[in-house]
Design a protein around this motif. Structure first.
Motif, PDB file in Angstrom:
ATOM      1  N   LYS A  11       0.828  -1.214   0.000  1.00  0.00           N
ATOM      2  CA  LYS A  11       0.000   0.000   0.000  1.00  0.00           C
ATOM      3  C   LYS A  11       0.859   1.260   0.000  1.00  0.00           C
ATOM      4  CE  LYS A  11      -3.571   2.485   2.612  1.00  0.00           C
ATOM      5  NZ  LYS A  11      -4.176   3.033   1.381  1.00  0.00           N
ATOM      6  N   GLU A  12       1.936   1.279   0.806  1.00  0.00           N
ATOM      7  CA  GLU A  12       2.818   2.450   0.835  1.00  0.00           C
ATOM      8  C   GLU A  12       3.426   2.703  -0.537  1.00  0.00           C
ATOM      9  OE1 GLU A  12       4.489   2.468   5.442  1.00  0.00           O
ATOM     10  OE2 GLU A  12       5.325   1.054   3.972  1.00  0.00           O
ATOM     11  N   CYS A  13       3.821   1.641  -1.195  1.00  0.00           N
ATOM     12  CA  CYS A  13       4.420   1.790  -2.526  1.00  0.00           C
ATOM     13  C   CYS A  13       3.408   2.334  -3.535  1.00  0.00           C
ATOM     14  CB  CYS A  13       4.975   0.450  -2.997  1.00  0.00           C
ATOM     15  SG  CYS A  13       5.837   0.536  -4.585  1.00  0.00           S
ATOM     16  N   LEU A  14       2.217   1.750  -3.554  1.00  0.00           N
ATOM     17  CA  LEU A  14       1.220   2.149  -4.547  1.00  0.00           C
ATOM     18  C   LEU A  14       0.574   3.489  -4.216  1.00  0.00           C
ATOM     19  CD1 LEU A  14      -0.399  -1.321  -5.297  1.00  0.00           C
ATOM     20  CD2 LEU A  14       1.026   0.046  -6.820  1.00  0.00           C
ATOM     21  N   ASP A  15       0.469   3.834  -2.937  1.00  0.00           N
ATOM     22  CA  ASP A  15      -0.043   5.153  -2.575  1.00  0.00           C
ATOM     23  C   ASP A  15       0.982   6.238  -2.910  1.00  0.00           C
ATOM     24  OD1 ASP A  15      -2.443   4.223  -1.687  1.00  0.00           O
ATOM     25  OD2 ASP A  15      -2.074   4.548   0.450  1.00  0.00           O
ATOM     26  N   GLY A  16       2.249   5.960  -2.589  1.00  0.00           N
ATOM     27  CA  GLY A  16       3.293   6.947  -2.835  1.00  0.00           C
ATOM     28  C   GLY A  16       3.700   7.040  -4.291  1.00  0.00           C
ATOM     29  N   HIS A  17       3.539   5.927  -5.009  1.00  0.00           N
ATOM     30  CA  HIS A  17       3.974   5.862  -6.410  1.00  0.00           C
ATOM     31  C   HIS A  17       2.916   5.115  -7.228  1.00  0.00           C
ATOM     32  CE1 HIS A  17       8.042   7.169  -5.205  1.00  0.00           C
ATOM     33  NE2 HIS A  17       7.864   6.376  -4.168  1.00  0.00           N
ATOM     34  N   PRO A  18       1.768   5.732  -7.443  1.00  0.00           N
ATOM     35  CA  PRO A  18       0.702   5.030  -8.184  1.00  0.00           C
ATOM     36  C   PRO A  18       1.118   4.620  -9.590  1.00  0.00           C
ATOM     37  CG  PRO A  18       0.191   7.370  -7.901  1.00  0.00           C
ATOM     38  CD  PRO A  18       1.362   7.094  -7.025  1.00  0.00           C
ATOM     39  N   GLU A  19       2.146   5.285 -10.108  1.00  0.00           N
ATOM     40  CA  GLU A  19       2.609   4.945 -11.456  1.00  0.00           C
ATOM     41  C   GLU A  19       3.296   3.583 -11.508  1.00  0.00           C
ATOM     42  OE1 GLU A  19       5.892   7.026  -9.264  1.00  0.00           O
ATOM     43  OE2 GLU A  19       3.734   7.340  -9.545  1.00  0.00           O
ATOM     44  N   THR A  20       3.533   2.962 -10.341  1.00  0.00           N
ATOM     45  CA  THR A  20       4.158   1.634 -10.331  1.00  0.00           C
ATOM     46  C   THR A  20       3.136   0.501 -10.462  1.00  0.00           C
ATOM     47  OG1 THR A  20       4.095   1.469  -7.909  1.00  0.00           O
ATOM     48  CG2 THR A  20       6.071   2.459  -8.904  1.00  0.00           C
ATOM     49  N   LEU A  21       1.846   0.816 -10.461  1.00  0.00           N
ATOM     50  CA  LEU A  21       0.843  -0.248 -10.581  1.00  0.00           C
ATOM     51  C   LEU A  21       1.064  -1.113 -11.825  1.00  0.00           C
ATOM     52  CD1 LEU A  21      -1.662  -1.735  -9.583  1.00  0.00           C
ATOM     53  CD2 LEU A  21      -3.070  -0.005 -10.741  1.00  0.00           C
ATOM     54  N   PRO A  22       1.364  -0.523 -13.010  1.00  0.00           N
ATOM     55  CA  PRO A  22       1.635  -1.385 -14.178  1.00  0.00           C
ATOM     56  C   PRO A  22       2.822  -2.324 -13.966  1.00  0.00           C
ATOM     57  CG  PRO A  22       1.203   0.867 -14.878  1.00  0.00           C
ATOM     58  CD  PRO A  22       1.340   0.910 -13.390  1.00  0.00           C
ATOM     59  N   VAL A  23       3.786  -1.929 -13.126  1.00  0.00           N
ATOM     60  CA  VAL A  23       4.914  -2.815 -12.830  1.00  0.00           C
ATOM     61  C   VAL A  23       4.414  -4.033 -12.051  1.00  0.00           C
ATOM     62  CG1 VAL A  23       7.164  -3.015 -11.719  1.00  0.00           C
ATOM     63  CG2 VAL A  23       6.498  -0.851 -12.804  1.00  0.00           C
ATOM     64  N   PHE A  24       3.562  -3.791 -11.037  1.00  0.00           N
ATOM     65  CA  PHE A  24       2.961  -4.900 -10.290  1.00  0.00           C
ATOM     66  C   PHE A  24       2.215  -5.835 -11.243  1.00  0.00           C
ATOM     67  CE2 PHE A  24       3.883  -2.137  -6.796  1.00  0.00           C
ATOM     68  CZ  PHE A  24       3.899  -2.927  -5.653  1.00  0.00           C
ATOM     69  N   GLN A  25       1.452  -5.238 -12.151  1.00  0.00           N
ATOM     70  CA  GLN A  25       0.669  -6.039 -13.101  1.00  0.00           C
ATOM     71  C   GLN A  25       1.586  -6.860 -14.008  1.00  0.00           C
ATOM     72  OE1 GLN A  25      -1.379  -2.704 -14.771  1.00  0.00           O
ATOM     73  NE2 GLN A  25      -3.216  -2.992 -13.513  1.00  0.00           N
ATOM     74  N   LEU A  77      -0.183  13.889  -8.599  1.00  0.00           N
ATOM     75  CA  LEU A  77      -0.868  12.833  -7.856  1.00  0.00           C
ATOM     76  C   LEU A  77       0.136  12.011  -7.062  1.00  0.00           C
ATOM     77  CD1 LEU A  77      -3.383  11.134  -7.208  1.00  0.00           C
ATOM     78  CD2 LEU A  77      -2.925   9.818  -9.298  1.00  0.00           C
ATOM     79  N   ALA A  78       1.228  11.639  -7.709  1.00  0.00           N
ATOM     80  CA  ALA A  78       2.231  10.841  -7.016  1.00  0.00           C
ATOM     81  C   ALA A  78       2.839  11.614  -5.863  1.00  0.00           C
ATOM     82  CB  ALA A  78       3.321  10.404  -7.992  1.00  0.00           C
ATOM     83  N   SER A  79       3.133  12.905  -6.084  1.00  0.00           N
ATOM     84  CA  SER A  79       3.763  13.693  -5.037  1.00  0.00           C
ATOM     85  C   SER A  79       2.851  13.844  -3.833  1.00  0.00           C
ATOM     86  CB  SER A  79       4.136  15.071  -5.596  1.00  0.00           C
ATOM     87  OG  SER A  79       5.069  14.933  -6.646  1.00  0.00           O
ATOM     88  N   SER A  80       1.571  14.121  -4.081  1.00  0.00           N
ATOM     89  CA  SER A  80       0.656  14.298  -2.955  1.00  0.00           C
ATOM     90  C   SER A  80       0.378  12.988  -2.264  1.00  0.00           C
ATOM     91  CB  SER A  80      -0.651  14.927  -3.437  1.00  0.00           C
ATOM     92  OG  SER A  80      -1.271  14.089  -4.403  1.00  0.00           O
ATOM     93  N   ALA A  81       0.280  11.908  -3.055  1.00  0.00           N
ATOM     94  CA  ALA A  81       0.008  10.610  -2.443  1.00  0.00           C
ATOM     95  C   ALA A  81       1.154  10.167  -1.565  1.00  0.00           C
ATOM     96  CB  ALA A  81      -0.258   9.560  -3.532  1.00  0.00           C
ATOM     97  N   ALA A  82       2.374  10.561  -1.939  1.00  0.00           N
ATOM     98  CA  ALA A  82       3.540  10.141  -1.174  1.00  0.00           C
ATOM     99  C   ALA A  82       3.539  10.706   0.230  1.00  0.00           C
ATOM    100  CB  ALA A  82       4.805  10.580  -1.897  1.00  0.00           C
ATOM    101  N   ASP A  83       2.810  11.790   0.437  1.00  0.00           N
ATOM    102  CA  ASP A  83       2.781  12.423   1.753  1.00  0.00           C
ATOM    103  C   ASP A  83       1.692  11.876   2.649  1.00  0.00           C
ATOM    104  OD1 ASP A  83       4.879  14.046   1.025  1.00  0.00           O
ATOM    105  OD2 ASP A  83       3.559  15.568   0.157  1.00  0.00           O
TER     106      ASP A  83
END
Length: 410
Positions: A11-25, A77-83
């Protein structure tokens, strides 16, 4: 933006870096496509655990994630989510079906009270049958106790009893029992862990149900061993499906009667299904309904066609499928308020009201007079690798079940 490393939760990874979801996929982690899974199970899984489970090179995965993050580094989005700051996940509750609703409601109320006093409780309460939210597949991939939730409430003879988990986390003393004096009924069957590691929360009692108007020539069993006799051939439904059948039934049969009992039981089982479907089958007078079922007491009491059935506690006792709590020793004092809630009379009254016998000494005994419970025992658990026992018993059962025709009641 926080760096991506193995000690981040999913969750910390995907909240802070939502752009990594395709990597998980791309690595096959499609469960986390679901926001519900990301938000609920994600906090309890570290990246290192997830990658070890799938045998994925962590350096390769982290490199791909970093590439994705750098390519999208301008994303607001990524910057705000990271906080985003979330409470450290504390309680993982994997509950039997009969307790999911009542305990989840009680936990939600308790968590709201804690939040009002600025002491948030992050928890996940899920039914044991929700495979999408299941934590068990990842247990064998955990390397450090720090990767585990501080409190784990779980049901059945699950992965926390397996030899690897015992040797790595239980026997070294990372978990401590918070059981106090037990109700005499539970103390009588030796439910307290004598080594002081597991906290026994309550018991899911598995009973036999006799449908009296189906094959009335068959006498109801007095002992569990009666269900092994040839006259009961293809007359029993228990929890299971395809090649999987409930270890909460199979292991006690093995414990009582040895491996030679398992193929005899398999020859007499005509199908496997969820207990809720058993209840529907009996109430609907479904075609192919067998005369006997093995199911949790909670579900047996849900049968509306009470005139058709009798609930049986064989002389050895209803089989106990355990519900247990793992408490990190290092967190016992810090989480005393949560532990007191979990072990308090009010929550255990919920269990009793739903026909889950509880060890709490102030909650009245709910078993009918003269009836017993059967627990496989701590000597058996600590002397055996329960994972191997379950595998061997399950394979023996399935082979004979399929050899004798598999499903086919009535």
């Amino acid at each position: 933006m926080p760096p991506i490393h193995l000690d981040l939760s999913v969750k910390e990874c995907l909240d802070g870096h939502p752009e990594t979801l395709p990597v998980f996929q791309s690595f096959g982690f499609h469960d986390f496509d679901s926001p519900q899974v990301r938000d609920k199970l994600g906090p309890f899984l570290k990246l290192r655990t997830l990658l070890k489970f799938k045998r994925i090179d962590p350096e390769l995965f982290l490199a791909r994630c970093c590439q994705a993050a750098e390519a999208d580094s301008t994303s607001e989005l990524a910057s705000s989510a990271a906080d985003i700051q979330t409470a450290q996940p504390t309680l993982l509750a994997l509950l039997p079906c009969g307790l999911k609703v009542s305990l989840d409601r009680a936990l939600q109320t308790f968590a709201e009270q804690l939040a009002a006093s600025n002491a948030p409780l992050a928890y996940l309460a899920e039914g044991n049958v929700n495979h999408e939210m299941s934590y068990y597949p990842y247990v064998d991939s955990v390397e450090s106790v720090d990767e585990l939730p501080d409190l784990i409430l779980s049901s059945d003879l699950n992965a926390f009893y397996h030899r690897r988990f015992l040797e790595r986390f239980v026997l070294p003393g990372h978990f401590v029992s918070v059981n106090g004096p037990m109700h005499p009924r539970m103390a009588e069957m030796g439910y307290t862990d004598p080594r002081g590691h597991f906290t026994q929360f309550c018991a899911n009692a598995l009973v036999a149900v006799h449908v009296k108007d189906v094959r009335p020539e068959l006498a109801p069993p007095v002992s569990w061993s009666d269900l092994l006799q040839p006259e009961y051939r293809k007359s029993i439904i228990m929890r299971g499906q395809d090649s999987f059948f409930c270890s909460g039934v199979l292991v006690p049969f093995f414990r009582l009667f040895g491996m030679e009992a398992i193929p005899r039981l398999a020859a007499n089982v005509c199908g496997g299904t969820h207990p809720a479907q058993m209840v529907k089958m009996i109430d609907a007078r479904a075609e192919g309904c067998p005369p006997f079922f093995i199911m949790p007491w909670f579900f047996a009491r849900k049968i509306k066609a009470a005139e058709r059935i009798e609930i049986l506690f064989p002389e050895e006792g209803a089989f106990v499928s355990p519900v247990q709590l793992l408490v990190k020793k290092s967190k016992q004092k810090e989480l005393a308020q949560v532990i007191d809630f979990l072990m308090g009379k009010a929550l255990h009254q919920h269990c009793s009201d739903n026909f889950f016998p509880t060890p709490h000494p102030e909650v009245a005994d709910i078993l009918p007079a003269g009836k017993r419970l059967f627990w496989i025992g701590w000597n058996f658990i600590y002397a055996n690798d329960l994972e191997q026992v379950k595998q061997s018993v399950g394979e023996t059962f399935t082979a004979e079940y399929q050899r004798t025709g598999g499903a086919g009641c009535g």
